[in-house]
Write a protein that holds these residues in place. Structure first.
Motif, mmCIF file in Angstrom:
data_model
loop_
_atom_site.group_PDB
_atom_site.id
_atom_site.type_symbol
_atom_site.label_atom_id
_atom_site.label_comp_id
_atom_site.label_asym_id
_atom_site.label_seq_id
_atom_site.Cartn_x
_atom_site.Cartn_y
_atom_site.Cartn_z
ATOM 1 N N ALA A 17 -4.160 2.333 31.311
ATOM 2 C CA ALA A 17 -2.975 1.982 30.878
ATOM 3 C C ALA A 17 -2.481 3.124 29.913
ATOM 4 O O ALA A 17 -3.239 3.440 29.008
ATOM 5 C CB ALA A 17 -3.069 0.312 30.134
ATOM 6 N N GLY A 18 -1.016 3.281 29.926
ATOM 7 C CA GLY A 18 -0.491 4.076 28.913
ATOM 8 C C GLY A 18 0.100 3.200 27.729
ATOM 9 O O GLY A 18 1.047 2.707 28.039
ATOM 10 N N LEU A 19 -0.488 3.334 26.565
ATOM 11 C CA LEU A 19 0.088 2.586 25.622
ATOM 12 C C LEU A 19 1.286 2.827 24.985
ATOM 13 O O LEU A 19 1.773 2.025 24.094
ATOM 14 C CB LEU A 19 -1.390 2.411 24.523
ATOM 15 N N ALA A 20 1.725 3.868 25.124
ATOM 16 C CA ALA A 20 3.018 4.315 24.632
ATOM 17 C C ALA A 20 4.316 3.752 25.733
ATOM 18 O O ALA A 20 5.378 3.851 25.231
ATOM 19 C CB ALA A 20 3.213 5.778 24.768
ATOM 20 N N LEU A 21 3.591 2.986 26.754
ATOM 21 C CA LEU A 21 4.688 2.550 27.668
ATOM 22 C C LEU A 21 5.006 1.013 27.345
ATOM 23 O O LEU A 21 3.899 0.359 26.996
ATOM 24 C CB LEU A 21 4.261 2.777 29.004
ATOM 25 N N GLU A 22 6.063 0.379 27.908
ATOM 26 C CA GLU A 22 6.329 -0.805 28.192
ATOM 27 C C GLU A 22 5.049 -1.783 28.936
ATOM 28 O O GLU A 22 4.618 -1.187 30.048
ATOM 29 C CB GLU A 22 7.481 -1.185 28.820
ATOM 30 N N SER A 23 4.386 -2.579 28.250
ATOM 31 C CA SER A 23 3.288 -3.208 28.756
ATOM 32 C C SER A 23 3.288 -3.646 30.370
ATOM 33 O O SER A 23 2.408 -3.650 31.133
ATOM 34 C CB SER A 23 2.705 -4.223 28.031
ATOM 35 N N ALA A 24 4.410 -4.192 30.749
ATOM 36 C CA ALA A 24 4.657 -4.681 32.090
ATOM 37 C C ALA A 24 4.355 -3.616 32.998
ATOM 38 O O ALA A 24 4.091 -3.775 34.168
ATOM 39 C CB ALA A 24 6.015 -5.243 32.423
ATOM 40 N N GLN A 25 4.730 -2.483 32.763
ATOM 41 C CA GLN A 25 4.570 -1.272 33.666
ATOM 42 C C GLN A 25 3.737 -0.211 33.198
ATOM 43 O O GLN A 25 4.130 0.908 33.151
ATOM 44 C CB GLN A 25 5.927 -0.594 34.227
ATOM 45 N N ASN A 26 2.688 -0.252 32.326
ATOM 46 C CA ASN A 26 2.186 0.767 31.946
ATOM 47 C C ASN A 26 0.646 1.062 32.474
ATOM 48 O O ASN A 26 0.060 1.981 31.973
ATOM 49 C CB ASN A 26 1.848 0.125 30.366
ATOM 50 N N ALA A 27 0.539 0.616 33.781
ATOM 51 C CA ALA A 27 -0.693 1.183 34.504
ATOM 52 C C ALA A 27 -0.177 2.609 35.016
ATOM 53 O O ALA A 27 0.533 2.594 35.884
ATOM 54 C CB ALA A 27 -1.058 0.111 35.636
ATOM 55 N N VAL A 28 -1.061 3.411 34.511
ATOM 56 C CA VAL A 28 -0.780 4.729 34.828
ATOM 57 C C VAL A 28 -1.824 5.323 35.865
ATOM 58 O O VAL A 28 -1.746 6.449 36.413
ATOM 59 C CB VAL A 28 -0.813 5.928 33.595
ATOM 60 N N GLY A 29 -2.702 4.377 36.387
ATOM 61 C CA GLY A 29 -3.779 4.834 37.239
ATOM 62 C C GLY A 29 -4.520 3.641 37.554
ATOM 63 O O GLY A 29 -4.861 2.690 36.377
ATOM 64 N N GLY A 30 -5.303 3.625 38.535
ATOM 65 C CA GLY A 30 -6.283 2.526 38.864
ATOM 66 C C GLY A 30 -7.092 2.672 39.776
ATOM 67 O O GLY A 30 -6.711 3.458 40.765
ATOM 68 N N GLY A 31 -8.194 1.766 39.983
ATOM 69 C CA GLY A 31 -8.968 2.243 41.325
ATOM 70 C C GLY A 31 -10.279 1.469 41.062
ATOM 71 O O GLY A 31 -10.448 0.408 40.266
ATOM 72 N N GLY A 32 -11.307 1.853 41.955
ATOM 73 C CA GLY A 32 -12.455 1.099 41.978
ATOM 74 C C GLY A 32 -13.094 1.417 43.293
ATOM 75 O O GLY A 32 -12.750 2.217 44.200
#
Ligand code: HAM
Length: 427
Positions: A275-290
């Motif tokens: 998560a990009g903590l400088a972004l609005e929390s609703a759209q702050n996932a800057v990447g994900g996986g697994g």
């Protein structure tokens, strides 16, 4: 004449899509190049797969019940009657290519692709977004989970991002997940009246979705919910321990997030989100996986473990803006040719300069000297090469430095390409 209305309405890009124009696109070029370097260093090769696939690929791969498939997928029937879908994400296609071509394992692939999801457009959420991603197929070695997470974390750091939060969880495997889902269902049944309106009556089919719900009512309930990590069987627990040990050993900061389930149904064992903590929390996932150890089989392939991530380019750039990093200047030209003799000289000279490896620009349409010099200035070029009637007659050109103090010089026309190549360091 037929009484037909001619449609003259200006056509704009579809809702939720955007154009990226030059010079802003310089940042995209630089981003892609930086990612390619990181990926190559870790042994990943570029893979390109079609933008549309047999719709069943996503239905079976991502999950028939997931929001991405039921609410967001762009599906269509082509002129040959085939049911196709625009790719909503990159993983299913890469795994399909793996199954189809059976390359040697471990197979490490990276990609840069648009992805299409019919979502409600808002800041950081689009109907066409772009992902940079990697996938590794053919092994479940937990050290690879660490490698993949380290690659993403290193890439964020390369861009200068500091305020990145990494959340990690384990989704367990086929053995332990049903026990957990049953326990979660029981728990939620006891607190159903407290859930949000969407989940109150519909948590039972897929209770894991409630963990993903961002509404405060559901957040409050799931605070106390049983945790998947407490239900892991011995092998899954050992896998997770090895991943955590690896992250610690490499100095990658993370926190365990028991509610991290992610929106795609193929995940097993390690899942993670940046998560990009400088972004609005609703759209702050800057990447994900697994990890997705059952995906290959779900689409008809052999058993094959896999892990990867996708990074949203638009969100990443928004995070960079918010942190004031990764400002990229558009590449400046080396030379701007100002031709006051009709344009043939400019035509031939820019061609010679470009063949020699220089970035060479010129003006068109027989502009005045003032206008051409203004364009030269604006282009950021280091040198203007000026050819007037006098220069043409005597076989010389005038070279004027535009960005430093050096003096203007006159030099033979025949030597200009070699001299400028040397001066600009391109030779
Ligand atoms: P995802 O979390 O759905 O994962 O998407 C990855 C990233 O794409 C998100 O973290 C976000 O940055 C960006 N993204 C997703 N949807 C949108 C949207 N509508 N607008 C803008 N950005 C968006 C996947 O897609 C998986 N395939 C990742 C993966 C690879 N898992 C294993 N391997």
């Amino acid at each position: 004449m037929a009484d037909e209305k001619v449609d003259t309405q200006v056509i704009r890009a579809p809702t939720g899509t955007h154009d990226v124009l030059w010079p802003q696109s310089s940042r995209w070029e630089a981003l892609l190049a930086a990612f390619a370097v990181r990926a190559r260093r870790a042994g990943f090769g570029l893979v390109l797969t079609p933008m549309f696939e047999d719709a069943r690929l996503f239905r079976r791969g991502i999950g028939d019940e997931s929001d991405v498939v039921t609410k967001e997928m762009y599906e269509f029937v082509d002129r040959g009657g085939r049911a196709l879908a625009l790719r909503p994400e990159g993983t299913a296609s890469v795994v399909r290519a793996f199954v189809q071509h059976h390359p040697t394992t471990p197979w490490k692939a990276w990609y840069a692709t648009p992805a299409f999801r019919y979502e409600r457009p808002q800041a950081g959420r689009f109907r066409q977004h772009h992902q940079l991603g990697v996938e590794v197929l053919g092994t479940d070695d937990p050290d690879l989970d660490v490698e993949v997470i380290a690659l993403a974390a290193g890439f964020y750091a390369d861009l200068g991002l500091r305020r990145i939060d990494l959340a990690v969880n384990s989704m367990g495997c086929t053995g332990d997940r049903p026990r957990y889902v049953a326990a979660l269902r029981d728990f939620l049944a006891g607190r159903a009246t407290e859930l949000c309106s969407e989940h109150r009556d519909r948590f039972s089919a897929n209770p894991l979705r409630v963990l993903d719900c961002k509404r405060p009512e559901c957040r409050a309930v799931t605070e106390d919910a049983p945790r998947l990590v407490d239900f892991l069987d011995e092998a899954c627990a050992a896998h997770l321990a090895r991943v955590r040990g690896g992250l610690d050993a490499l100095g990658i900061a993370y926190r365990m997030e028991p509610r991290l389930v992610r929106g795609l149904d193929y995940y097993t064992r390690t899942t993670f989100e940046f998560a990009g903590l400088a972004l609005e929390s609703a759209q702050n996932a800057v990447g994900g996986g697994g990890r997705y150890d059952g995906l290959s089989e779900a689409i008809g392939g052999p058993p094959a473990s896999g892990i990867g991530f996708g990074i949203g380019v638009e969100r990443l750039l928004l995070a960079c803006d918010a942190e004031g990093c990764f400002a990229v200047d558009p590449p400046a030209a080396d030379v701007f040719v100002v031709d006051l003799t009709g344009g043939e000289e400019a035509r031939d000279l820019v061609d010679g300069l470009r063949r020699a490896g220089l970035t060479a620009l010129r003006a068109y349409d027989g502009r005045s000297i003032g206008s051409q010099l203004k364009q030269a200035d604006r282009s950021g070029a280091r040198y203007a090469v000026i050819i007037g009637a006098k220069e043409l007659e005597t076989g010389v050109v005038t070279v004027r430095p535009l960005r430093d103090e050096g003096a203007q010089e006159t030099m033979p026309r025949a030597e200009i390409v070699a001299r400028l190549t040397r001066l600009s360091g391109a030779g």
